[in-house]
Enzyme design. Structure first.
Site, PDB file in Angstrom:
ATOM      1  CG  ASN A 152      44.540  65.077 -29.359  1.00 26.18           C
ATOM      2  OD1 ASN A 152      43.497  65.663 -29.041  1.00 26.18           O
ATOM      3  ND2 ASN A 152      45.718  65.680 -29.326  1.00 26.18           N
ATOM      4  CE  LYS A 211      43.468  70.024 -23.972  1.00 26.53           C
ATOM      5  NZ  LYS A 211      43.386  71.076 -24.999  1.00 26.53           N
ATOM      6  CD  GLU A 212      44.120  67.847 -31.672  1.00 23.76           C
ATOM      7  OE1 GLU A 212      45.154  68.533 -31.774  1.00 23.76           O
ATOM      8  OE2 GLU A 212      43.942  66.785 -32.322  1.00 23.76           O
ATOM      9  CG  ASP A 226      54.055  66.018 -36.047  1.00 21.39           C
ATOM     10  OD1 ASP A 226      52.898  66.440 -36.227  1.00 21.39           O
ATOM     11  OD2 ASP A 226      54.956  66.681 -35.515  1.00 21.39           O
TER      12      ASP A 226
END
Length: 324
Positions: free
Chosen positions: A204, A206-207, A274
């Site tokens: 995502n 942020k990651e 997921d």
């Protein structure tokens, strides 16, 4: 038409997907909160009901079965009562779990969420984060080799709980590549070098920011720069970056395309990532190209975030969402 193609291909094939990753229990406590505690400035929750569902990589597997796929899960749990509960839930969901190992050195991961009037009050985590030892690492790899050979697609669902070590990831990716099987990564942590050689990585925003060390990824220039860091370090073929309310971006070393978000209502984003990785894998296994698989995953995510807690969807629901 995308919905017609999805319906036709889904009738022709049942995808078999191998999910390898950290499995956990998601424990939900539902109640009402109408007053503050006299002991501290916190709400008093009057419990009405509670439930336990499979989470982490187990939720990825559950999403695949809900779509209609065959799924095998390789993971590790604690040698405790919660580990037995995880095994039983997987069996009830028709998730093949012969490659679920029990580790005496850890407790099973449990995330307890307390909700009042559909609002999460607090989350309580019980978990161990140390890496599995080299013996268990080898046992898991030997167990998944025949599963890799049988599967259409492999997903590494990394929750950074100690299962997906550098060596295990690299052994799996190398073995899958030698068997011409695509590996899709749902990553965690800041070091993506263990995912080197994978077909696709799905962080995502942020990651992506954390691993690329590029802050405030709020335009395509920064998105491109951050992606280039990952491409250089992992040699992956594709990045799919989920961008919350902005949709998702599909990147290669040469291109970048942003798909707009499909959601009109958002109640809870728990487990939406997921659903995205599960749906992408399922559609790739059916024969869709990556662009189409991401489009369909976008619709699937729009469905599940309308529900509180980790939810799943079906091909029929996705087709209906596409046609609305």
């Amino acid at each position: 038409m995308l919905s017609k193609k999805l319906s036709d291909l889904n009738q022709q094939k049942t995808p078999h997907i191998l999910v390898i990753g950290d499995v956990m229990l998601d424990h939900y406590i539902f109640g009402n909160a109408n007053r503050l505690s006299p002991e501290a400035p916190v709400p008093v929750v009057n419990v009405k009901n509670e439930s336990k569902i499979i989470g982490g990589a187990g939720n990825v597997a559950n999403n695949i079965t809900a779509l209609g796929g065959k799924v095998s899960l390789a993971s590790v749990a604690g040698a405790d009562d919660f580990g037995k509960e995880i095994k039983n839930i997987l069996q009830d969901k028709n998730i093949h779990s012969d490659a679920l190992f029990f580790d005496n050195s850890r407790s099973s991961t449990i995330k307890t969420r307390v909700l009042a009037s559909n609002h999460q009050i607090v989350r309580i985590d019980r978990e161990n984060l140390h890496e599995i030892n080299s013996l268990l690492e080898q046992q898991i790899f030997e167990a998944v080799k025949p599963l890799i050979s049988d599967a259409d697609i492999i997903i590494l669902s990394d929750y950074n709980k100690g299962l997906l070590t550098f060596n295990l990831c690299q052994n799996i990716i190398s073995y899958a590549n030698s068997n011409y099987k695509k590996v899709l990564i749902d990553p965690k942590g800041i070091d993506y070098s263990k995912y080197k050689g994978a077909f696709l990585i799905k962080p995502n925003r942020k990651e992506l920011s954390e691993t690329s060390r590029i802050e405030n990824i709020n335009n395509q220039e920064k998105l491109r720069a951050a992606a280039d860091v990952i491409f250089k370090n992992t040699h992956t073929e594709h990045l799919v970056v989920t961008l919350s309310e902005e949709g998702m971006a599909i990147l290669t070393p040469q291109s970048c395309e942003v798909l707009p978000v499909q959601a009109t209502e958002v109640y809870d984003v728990t487990g939406a990532g997921d659903t995205v990785i599960a749906t992408m894998a399922y559609c790739l296994a059916l024969g869709f190209n990556l662009h189409e698989a991401c489009q369909i995953a976008n619709y699937a995510a729009a469905i599940v975030i309308k529900h509180v807690g980790s939810a799943t969807t079906s091909i029929e629901e996705i087709i209906s969402e596409i046609e609305d």
